[in-house]
Design a protein around this motif. Structure first.
Motif, mmCIF file in Angstrom:
data_model
loop_
_atom_site.group_PDB
_atom_site.id
_atom_site.type_symbol
_atom_site.label_atom_id
_atom_site.label_comp_id
_atom_site.label_asym_id
_atom_site.label_seq_id
_atom_site.Cartn_x
_atom_site.Cartn_y
_atom_site.Cartn_z
ATOM 1 N N ARG A 17 20.693 10.211 40.470
ATOM 2 C CA ARG A 17 19.507 9.468 40.906
ATOM 3 C C ARG A 17 18.740 10.255 41.965
ATOM 4 O O ARG A 17 17.501 10.336 41.921
ATOM 5 C CB ARG A 17 19.931 8.118 41.477
ATOM 6 N N ALA A 41 16.912 13.092 40.331
ATOM 7 C CA ALA A 41 15.750 12.591 39.587
ATOM 8 C C ALA A 41 14.597 12.267 40.532
ATOM 9 O O ALA A 41 13.429 12.539 40.219
ATOM 10 C CB ALA A 41 16.142 11.355 38.781
ATOM 11 N N ALA A 75 10.920 13.920 40.629
ATOM 12 C CA ALA A 75 9.751 13.040 40.554
ATOM 13 C C ALA A 75 8.774 13.320 41.695
ATOM 14 O O ALA A 75 7.548 13.331 41.492
ATOM 15 C CB ALA A 75 10.198 11.580 40.587
ATOM 16 N N PHE A 116 7.752 10.988 35.936
ATOM 17 C CA PHE A 116 9.182 11.135 36.216
ATOM 18 C C PHE A 116 9.735 10.026 37.111
ATOM 19 O O PHE A 116 10.945 9.875 37.232
ATOM 20 C CB PHE A 116 9.457 12.507 36.830
ATOM 21 N N TRP A 153 9.575 6.971 36.387
ATOM 22 C CA TRP A 153 10.244 6.026 35.488
ATOM 23 C C TRP A 153 11.720 6.384 35.348
ATOM 24 O O TRP A 153 12.591 5.510 35.365
ATOM 25 C CB TRP A 153 9.565 6.023 34.120
ATOM 26 N N ILE A 154 11.996 7.676 35.205
ATOM 27 C CA ILE A 154 13.388 8.136 35.090
ATOM 28 C C ILE A 154 14.141 7.870 36.387
ATOM 29 O O ILE A 154 15.283 7.390 36.380
ATOM 30 C CB ILE A 154 13.428 9.636 34.740
ATOM 31 N N SER A 155 13.484 8.176 37.506
ATOM 32 C CA SER A 155 14.104 7.962 38.810
ATOM 33 C C SER A 155 14.421 6.489 39.046
ATOM 34 O O SER A 155 15.511 6.136 39.518
ATOM 35 C CB SER A 155 13.168 8.480 39.912
ATOM 36 N N PHE A 165 14.810 4.132 36.748
ATOM 37 C CA PHE A 165 15.857 3.717 35.808
ATOM 38 C C PHE A 165 17.242 4.093 36.339
ATOM 39 O O PHE A 165 18.168 3.266 36.344
ATOM 40 C CB PHE A 165 15.617 4.373 34.444
ATOM 41 N N LEU A 166 17.383 5.332 36.814
ATOM 42 C CA LEU A 166 18.676 5.783 37.342
ATOM 43 C C LEU A 166 19.037 5.050 38.633
ATOM 44 O O LEU A 166 20.215 4.782 38.895
ATOM 45 C CB LEU A 166 18.646 7.293 37.579
#
Length: 205
Positions: free
Chosen positions: A130, A133, A137, A149, A151-153, A155-156
């Motif tokens: 996390r 990420a 981001a 990015f 969104w990925i951060s 989510f994690l």
């Protein structure tokens, strides 16, 4: 020289705390200078190195790991606030999922505080992912004006907090550096086995 090396993990943690306030101060006027990303990079590098050095030197005490966790909290609060101040329009689409992550984080802390009287200090693999990420981001947003990015951060971050809640519920007592849920289950099983052994020993007496 030896004393300085032993102090290095603590110095890296305090460095990250200082950088956190500098980043926030830089963003108060809704813009940042060119050294902002340098500070972010140094902070994430210090977060990576402090634990590695402490474990290598065999000085990764509970007190040090708790300090690391608390400074991480301050750093992330300052960093996220800086991002919101600097890129209000870009991050506005993330407000709802960010609120969800905040609620999960508060639940994670609440479980640990209610059950153990301390905040979490698990430093799990997902938490490390996390952090990586989030670093990517931030670089993507500030350097390339690309907010995807996050969104990925986010989510994690959600997965990491759910994992933390489960770990807190599984652990029979407070523990730091619990890398996974499976590690928490192993700690619980070992604790239960030890408790049964002590109970049997007491009954024999």
């Amino acid at each position: 020289m030896k004393d300085f090396i032993l102090l290095l993990p603590s110095l890296l943690i305090w460095l990250r705390l200082g950088i956190a306030f500098l980043l926030l101060g830089d963003a108060l006027d809704n813009k940042v200078n060119r050294f902002f990303l340098v500070g972010v990079s140094l902070a994430f590098l210090s977060d990576l190195l402090d634990g590695m050095i402490a474990r290598h030197l065999k000085i990764a005490t509970t007190r040090l790991r708790i300090l690391d966790s608390y400074v991480d909290i301050v750093f992330y609060i300052c960093l996220i606030t800086s991002i919101c101040l600097t890129y209000k329009t870009a991050v506005s689409r993330f407000y709802l999922p960010m609120i969800l992550v905040m609620l999960l984080q508060l639940t994670n802390w609440s479980v640990s505080l209610i059950k153990f009287g301390k905040l979490t200090s698990y430093h799990s693999y997902i938490a490390k992912l996390r952090a990586l990420a989030l670093f990517i981001a931030v670089i993507a947003l500030f350097q390339f004006k690309q907010p995807f990015f996050f969104w990925i951060s986010i989510f994690l971050a959600a997965i990491s907090n759910i994992e933390g809640i489960i770990i807190g519920l599984v652990l029979p007592k407070w523990h730091c550096d619990v890398w996974t849920i499976l590690a928490a289950i192993k700690i619980r099983n070992e604790w239960l086995k030890m408790a049964k052994t002590q109970t049997r020993g007491g009954s024999l007496c």
